[in-house]
Design a protein around this motif. Structure first.
Motif, PDB file in Angstrom:
ATOM      1  N   ARG A 105       0.757  -1.350  -0.016  1.00 40.84           N
ATOM      2  CA  ARG A 105       0.025   0.045   0.171  1.00 40.84           C
ATOM      3  C   ARG A 105       0.726   1.378   0.013  1.00 40.84           C
ATOM      4  N   ASN A 106       1.917   1.297   0.824  1.00 37.99           N
ATOM      5  CA  ASN A 106       2.862   2.442   1.039  1.00 37.99           C
ATOM      6  C   ASN A 106       3.600   2.662  -0.552  1.00 37.99           C
ATOM      7  N   LEU A 107       3.977   1.478  -1.029  1.00 39.51           N
ATOM      8  CA  LEU A 107       4.568   1.615  -2.186  1.00 39.51           C
ATOM      9  C   LEU A 107       3.732   2.444  -3.444  1.00 39.51           C
ATOM     10  N   LYS A 108       2.371   1.648  -3.414  1.00 34.92           N
ATOM     11  CA  LYS A 108       1.530   2.204  -4.603  1.00 34.92           C
ATOM     12  C   LYS A 108       1.023   3.734  -4.366  1.00 34.92           C
ATOM     13  N   ALA A 109       1.103   4.149  -2.867  1.00 33.63           N
ATOM     14  CA  ALA A 109       0.860   5.370  -2.690  1.00 33.63           C
ATOM     15  C   ALA A 109       1.984   6.483  -3.045  1.00 33.63           C
ATOM     16  N   ASP A 110       3.085   5.981  -2.716  1.00 31.75           N
ATOM     17  CA  ASP A 110       4.299   6.764  -3.455  1.00 31.75           C
ATOM     18  C   ASP A 110       4.106   6.796  -4.834  1.00 31.75           C
ATOM     19  N   GLN A 111       4.059   5.654  -5.641  1.00 32.15           N
ATOM     20  CA  GLN A 111       3.781   5.624  -6.958  1.00 32.15           C
ATOM     21  C   GLN A 111       2.679   6.469  -7.411  1.00 32.15           C
ATOM     22  N   SER A 112       1.597   6.583  -6.773  1.00 29.65           N
ATOM     23  CA  SER A 112       0.627   7.656  -7.406  1.00 29.65           C
ATOM     24  C   SER A 112       0.945   8.977  -6.883  1.00 29.65           C
ATOM     25  N   THR A 113       1.836   9.288  -5.618  1.00 33.72           N
ATOM     26  CA  THR A 113       2.300  10.555  -5.812  1.00 33.72           C
ATOM     27  C   THR A 113       3.355  11.009  -6.593  1.00 33.72           C
ATOM     28  N   ALA A 114       4.158   9.932  -6.927  1.00 33.90           N
ATOM     29  CA  ALA A 114       5.202  10.258  -7.892  1.00 33.90           C
ATOM     30  C   ALA A 114       4.702  10.548  -9.338  1.00 33.90           C
ATOM     31  N   GLU A 115       3.519   9.842  -9.695  1.00 32.60           N
ATOM     32  CA  GLU A 115       2.531  10.019 -10.915  1.00 32.60           C
ATOM     33  C   GLU A 115       2.124  11.276 -11.071  1.00 32.60           C
ATOM     34  N   TYR A 116       1.558  11.752  -9.845  1.00 35.60           N
ATOM     35  CA  TYR A 116       1.037  12.861  -9.911  1.00 35.60           C
ATOM     36  C   TYR A 116       1.616  14.096 -10.203  1.00 35.60           C
ATOM     37  N   ASN A 117       2.863  13.993  -9.489  1.00 36.64           N
ATOM     38  CA  ASN A 117       3.821  14.870  -9.508  1.00 36.64           C
ATOM     39  C   ASN A 117       4.463  15.056 -10.862  1.00 36.64           C
ATOM     40  N   ARG A 118       4.637  13.897 -11.544  1.00 38.79           N
ATOM     41  CA  ARG A 118       5.080  14.017 -13.023  1.00 38.79           C
ATOM     42  C   ARG A 118       4.156  14.646 -13.994  1.00 38.79           C
ATOM     43  N   GLN A 119       2.606  14.359 -13.574  1.00 37.61           N
ATOM     44  CA  GLN A 119       1.745  15.044 -14.820  1.00 37.61           C
ATOM     45  C   GLN A 119       1.783  16.301 -14.207  1.00 37.61           C
ATOM     46  N   ILE A 120       1.758  16.806 -12.957  1.00 35.55           N
ATOM     47  CA  ILE A 120       2.027  18.279 -12.938  1.00 35.55           C
ATOM     48  C   ILE A 120       3.005  18.798 -13.573  1.00 35.55           C
ATOM     49  N   ALA A 121       4.192  18.380 -13.464  1.00 35.51           N
ATOM     50  CA  ALA A 121       5.395  18.812 -14.007  1.00 35.51           C
ATOM     51  C   ALA A 121       5.226  19.037 -15.434  1.00 35.51           C
ATOM     52  N   ASP A 122       4.638  17.777 -16.046  1.00 38.95           N
ATOM     53  CA  ASP A 122       4.606  17.739 -17.697  1.00 38.95           C
ATOM     54  C   ASP A 122       3.534  18.774 -18.086  1.00 38.95           C
ATOM     55  N   ALA A 123       2.437  19.092 -17.131  1.00 41.13           N
ATOM     56  CA  ALA A 123       1.648  20.315 -17.505  1.00 41.13           C
ATOM     57  C   ALA A 123       2.034  21.632 -17.519  1.00 41.13           C
ATOM     58  N   GLU A 124       2.989  21.577 -16.461  1.00 41.54           N
ATOM     59  CA  GLU A 124       3.616  23.073 -16.296  1.00 41.54           C
ATOM     60  C   GLU A 124       4.813  23.293 -17.365  1.00 41.54           C
ATOM     61  N   ALA A 125       5.383  22.223 -17.783  1.00 44.32           N
ATOM     62  CA  ALA A 125       6.337  22.287 -18.926  1.00 44.32           C
ATOM     63  C   ALA A 125       5.669  22.713 -20.084  1.00 44.32           C
ATOM     64  N   LYS A 126       4.377  22.024 -20.391  1.00 52.70           N
ATOM     65  CA  LYS A 126       3.767  22.329 -21.668  1.00 52.70           C
ATOM     66  C   LYS A 126       3.336  23.698 -21.574  1.00 52.70           C
ATOM     67  N   TYR A 127       2.635  24.120 -20.559  1.00 52.22           N
ATOM     68  CA  TYR A 127       2.281  25.471 -20.199  1.00 52.22           C
ATOM     69  C   TYR A 127       3.307  26.588 -20.794  1.00 52.22           C
ATOM     70  N   LYS A 128       4.447  26.224 -20.006  1.00 55.89           N
ATOM     71  CA  LYS A 128       5.710  27.299 -20.211  1.00 55.89           C
ATOM     72  C   LYS A 128       6.220  27.219 -21.664  1.00 55.89           C
ATOM     73  N   ASN A 129       6.128  25.824 -22.186  1.00 53.66           N
ATOM     74  CA  ASN A 129       6.381  25.857 -23.602  1.00 53.66           C
ATOM     75  C   ASN A 129       5.467  26.661 -24.750  1.00 53.66           C
ATOM     76  N   LYS A 130       4.088  26.614 -24.422  1.00 55.37           N
ATOM     77  CA  LYS A 130       3.260  27.428 -25.008  1.00 55.37           C
ATOM     78  C   LYS A 130       3.276  28.639 -24.752  1.00 55.37           C
ATOM     79  N   GLU A 131       3.457  29.233 -23.583  1.00 54.29           N
ATOM     80  CA  GLU A 131       3.816  30.591 -23.330  1.00 54.29           C
ATOM     81  C   GLU A 131       5.070  31.231 -24.036  1.00 54.29           C
ATOM     82  N   GLN A 132       5.974  30.298 -24.254  1.00 53.41           N
ATOM     83  CA  GLN A 132       7.275  30.782 -25.013  1.00 53.41           C
ATOM     84  C   GLN A 132       7.005  30.858 -26.214  1.00 53.41           C
ATOM     85  N   GLN A 133       6.352  29.829 -26.745  1.00 54.07           N
ATOM     86  CA  GLN A 133       6.103  30.002 -28.217  1.00 54.07           C
ATOM     87  C   GLN A 133       5.321  31.281 -28.553  1.00 54.07           C
TER      88      GLN A 133
END
Length: 289
Positions: free
Chosen positions: A225-253
């Motif tokens: 359960r702890n490992l799955k929770a860590d995986q979910s948090t890591a996946e959430y953080n990755r999705q946030i980072a991806d969204a932020e990167a896409k936003y910054k790229n769009k703004e730069q464009q």
């Protein structure tokens, strides 16, 4: 997405090889296209490409021939897993899988390809398991595991531990399954392979529960359960980072497009000013101003 992109370029390369009549490159690329379809779980299409290339490599003892025969076997294995086929059709697929695995294993041994031998032995284990030959399956998985340890291939080692753990669990030989699953968990933890570790923890929990060892069952369930929770948090953080990167790229464009537009307007204004200066000069010379 990535497989589709790779396939697009591979098919373009295949057309090019046909145009320049480079047979060696043509058949190698045909195999690559088949492998990509196989990774996309389109085994029937993959097999069509593999069998197109097969006559060219049939008598070869090269590494690419060994890999091709293994890929053909893998495609037949995938087709045999279709629950909608008849028993006879499945038996036919498995017989062809065995034939090509034997060809692949022979070449890999001849070339001294220890990693390839280990992978093919594991494939033999899965085949024997499908055929219900559990003793033979165990033998191949153990041989592949030994080869994985010898060549320092932790991923193959974990795959074989998983196969052996599942094989003994199905036979309710839990005492034999445990050492392999514990090794799989430890290896996954050391290598940071969370997916493999998660698979091991869930299996360990179920075995301890079935054997009435509820203390260990609870321990491994909590770890899972702890490992799955860590995986979910890591996946959430990755999705946030991806969204932020896409936003910054769009703004730069947008900023770049704005700068291009401003430069065009400046260039237009400068050209207009230059034209006005030229007109004034012309009119002045003519005595019109």
């Amino acid at each position: 997405g990535e497989y589709s992109k790779a396939l697009h370029y591979q098919l373009e390369a295949l057309d090019f090889d046909k145009k320049i009549a480079d047979s060696a490159a043509l058949w190698r690329m045909t195999v690559n296209v088949g492998n990509t379809y196989s990774y996309m779980d389109k085994e029937k299409i993959a097999l069509d490409y593999f069998m197109c290339a097969y006559p060219y490599f049939k008598d070869s003892r090269s590494r690419i021939a060994g890999n091709l025969f293994n890929s053909i076997a893998r495609a037949y294995d995938g087709l045999a897993e279709d629950t909608g086929i008849s028993v006879g059709t499945k038996s036919g697929y498995l017989a062809k899988e065995k034939f090509f695995l034997e060809q692949s294993l022979s070449i890999k041994k001849e070339l001294g390809d220890s990693i390839g031998v280990g992978n093919t032995l594991s494939n033999f284990g899965r085949l024997e398991k499908q055929l219900g030959h559990f003793t033979e399956a165990e033998k191949y998985f153990v041989q592949s595991l030994d080869m994985a340890k010898l060549t320092g291939n932790p991923r193959l080692m974990r795959n074989n531990c998983k196969e052996l753990g599942d094989l003994f669990t199905e036979r309710e030989e839990y005492g034999k399954a445990l050492p392999y699953l514990l090794l799989m968990n430890e290896s996954g933890k050391n290598d940071g392979d969370r997916s493999s570790q998660s698979d091991a923890l869930s299996r360990l929990y179920r075995i301890y529960e079935k054997t009435g060892d509820y203390k260990n069952a609870y321990t491994y369930l909590e770890a899972y359960r702890n490992l799955k929770a860590d995986q979910s948090t890591a996946e959430y953080n990755r999705q946030i980072a991806d969204a932020e990167a896409k936003y910054k790229n769009k703004e730069q464009q947008r900023e770049n497009e704005k700068l291009v537009l401003e430069n065009k307007l400046k260039d237009t204004a400068n050209e207009k000013a230059e034209q006005e200066k030229k007109l004034i000069l012309i009119f002045s010379t003519a005595g019109l101003v």
